[in-house]
Design a protein around this motif. Sequence first.
Motif, PDB file in Angstrom:
ATOM      1  N   PRO A  29      24.876 -54.673  60.415  1.00  0.00           N
ATOM      2  CA  PRO A  29      24.597 -55.885  61.184  1.00  0.00           C
ATOM      3  C   PRO A  29      23.769 -56.858  60.346  1.00  0.00           C
ATOM      4  CG  PRO A  29      23.076 -54.163  61.811  1.00  0.00           C
ATOM      5  CD  PRO A  29      24.044 -53.543  60.838  1.00  0.00           C
ATOM      6  N   TRP A  30      23.823 -58.127  60.709  1.00  0.00           N
ATOM      7  CA  TRP A  30      23.066 -59.123  59.959  1.00  0.00           C
ATOM      8  C   TRP A  30      21.946 -59.739  60.793  1.00  0.00           C
ATOM      9  CZ3 TRP A  30      27.948 -59.517  61.810  1.00  0.00           C
ATOM     10  CH2 TRP A  30      28.203 -60.517  62.741  1.00  0.00           C
ATOM     11  N   ASP A  31      21.876 -59.391  62.085  1.00  0.00           N
ATOM     12  CA  ASP A  31      20.794 -59.881  62.931  1.00  0.00           C
ATOM     13  C   ASP A  31      20.618 -58.927  64.104  1.00  0.00           C
ATOM     14  OD1 ASP A  31      22.935 -60.425  64.634  1.00  0.00           O
ATOM     15  OD2 ASP A  31      22.693 -62.603  64.555  1.00  0.00           O
ATOM     16  N   VAL A  53      22.311 -61.289  56.000  1.00  0.00           N
ATOM     17  CA  VAL A  53      21.113 -61.961  56.508  1.00  0.00           C
ATOM     18  C   VAL A  53      20.821 -63.220  55.691  1.00  0.00           C
ATOM     19  CG1 VAL A  53      19.493 -60.568  55.141  1.00  0.00           C
ATOM     20  CG2 VAL A  53      18.725 -61.655  57.241  1.00  0.00           C
ATOM     21  N   ALA A  54      21.097 -63.202  54.391  1.00  0.00           N
ATOM     22  CA  ALA A  54      20.874 -64.394  53.570  1.00  0.00           C
ATOM     23  C   ALA A  54      21.753 -65.548  54.051  1.00  0.00           C
ATOM     24  CB  ALA A  54      21.158 -64.083  52.103  1.00  0.00           C
ATOM     25  N   HIS A  74      11.996 -55.250  59.811  1.00  0.00           N
ATOM     26  CA  HIS A  74      11.159 -54.923  60.970  1.00  0.00           C
ATOM     27  C   HIS A  74      11.907 -55.242  62.263  1.00  0.00           C
ATOM     28  CE1 HIS A  74       7.824 -55.419  63.880  1.00  0.00           C
ATOM     29  NE2 HIS A  74       7.204 -54.526  63.147  1.00  0.00           N
ATOM     30  N   ALA A  75      12.538 -56.419  62.322  1.00  0.00           N
ATOM     31  CA  ALA A  75      13.275 -56.816  63.530  1.00  0.00           C
ATOM     32  C   ALA A  75      14.494 -55.929  63.744  1.00  0.00           C
ATOM     33  CB  ALA A  75      13.694 -58.281  63.413  1.00  0.00           C
ATOM     34  N   LEU A  76      15.192 -55.593  62.665  1.00  0.00           N
ATOM     35  CA  LEU A  76      16.401 -54.779  62.779  1.00  0.00           C
ATOM     36  C   LEU A  76      16.060 -53.357  63.233  1.00  0.00           C
ATOM     37  CD1 LEU A  76      19.278 -55.755  62.168  1.00  0.00           C
ATOM     38  CD2 LEU A  76      19.134 -54.552  59.976  1.00  0.00           C
ATOM     39  N   ALA A  77      14.993 -52.800  62.677  1.00  0.00           N
ATOM     40  CA  ALA A  77      14.600 -51.440  63.058  1.00  0.00           C
ATOM     41  C   ALA A  77      14.157 -51.375  64.512  1.00  0.00           C
ATOM     42  CB  ALA A  77      13.489 -50.945  62.140  1.00  0.00           C
ATOM     43  N   ALA A  78      13.557 -52.450  65.005  1.00  0.00           N
ATOM     44  CA  ALA A  78      13.078 -52.478  66.393  1.00  0.00           C
ATOM     45  C   ALA A  78      14.172 -52.826  67.392  1.00  0.00           C
ATOM     46  CB  ALA A  78      11.930 -53.482  66.527  1.00  0.00           C
ATOM     47  N   ALA A  79      15.321 -53.312  66.901  1.00  0.00           N
ATOM     48  CA  ALA A  79      16.360 -53.825  67.789  1.00  0.00           C
ATOM     49  C   ALA A  79      17.066 -52.741  68.575  1.00  0.00           C
ATOM     50  CB  ALA A  79      17.381 -54.624  66.979  1.00  0.00           C
ATOM     51  N   THR A  80      17.182 -51.537  67.992  1.00  0.00           N
ATOM     52  CA  THR A  80      17.905 -50.431  68.630  1.00  0.00           C
ATOM     53  C   THR A  80      17.153 -49.131  68.339  1.00  0.00           C
ATOM     54  OG1 THR A  80      19.327 -49.581  66.848  1.00  0.00           O
ATOM     55  CG2 THR A  80      20.020 -51.645  67.925  1.00  0.00           C
TER      56      THR A  80
END
Length: 274
Positions: A29-31, A53-54, A74-80
């Motif tokens: 995923p990119w976001d 993501v770039a 940080h955001a990706l790890a917290a997303a799921t």
Amino acid sequence: MTALSFDPRPRRAAFRTLHDHGCFVLPNPWDVGSARYLHSLGFPALASTSSGVAWSQGNADGELSLEATLEHLHALAAATPLPVNADFGDGFGSLEAVGHNVARAIATGVAGISIEDAGPDPAHPLRTLDEAVARVRAARDAIDASGEDVILVGRAENFFVGRPDLDDAITRLRAYAAAGADCLYAPGITTAGQIQAVVAAVAPRPVNLLVGSAVPYTLQDIADMGVRRVSVGGAMARTAWGGMMRASQLLRDEGRFDGFGDAASGAVLNQLFR
């Protein structure tokens, strides 16, 4: 960067177990939204994509800063609740900085970290073997010092940087394994012969295969070659960009709106994210 809202240890343990046998897919995923959608489909793990993501931030691949990369991880790890493997470039900066930067990546909650051997000099796109090994070893030392069970992936970028020398890639992968890499990765290899040669060369360590385009193999075919995990890099981001680019160009050039024919349902997206 705020403190973690979850305990990463169960995810890291689950990620380690995935590498023990079989073959699994960790899509990229990119976001946050694409991560949550892929989680909803039942994938067991995810991997970040530096290119995806770039592009989402209007940058070329490789231009995202360390700070922006850490915020994204940080955001990706917290997303799921899924383990996330971090596409962490060459570790960012000098050899002396790699260990510190890897420690900061571990603090984002990721379950795996990939370190590549491409360098910043276009005339010499691959670092020397000694330099590359030293960076992998620095990443290994940082993981060990953290006390966290984070998978370290060593990447040989030969086929990605225009140096498609399979023997050299295998030499590099073996050296990264000796330096402490848990999983090995040569993005850009495509033929069954290349894939099987890499798998055999680094056995029993697991191999990651990049499948970034339509290939003649099924996942079962890839598993039969001995590959342990499959990622798709920026392919999903490129697929999304392709749909948007075709629809917008059709609108501009012909004043037509039928480029939206394959668009996702807003109701379905709202239900997914509600």
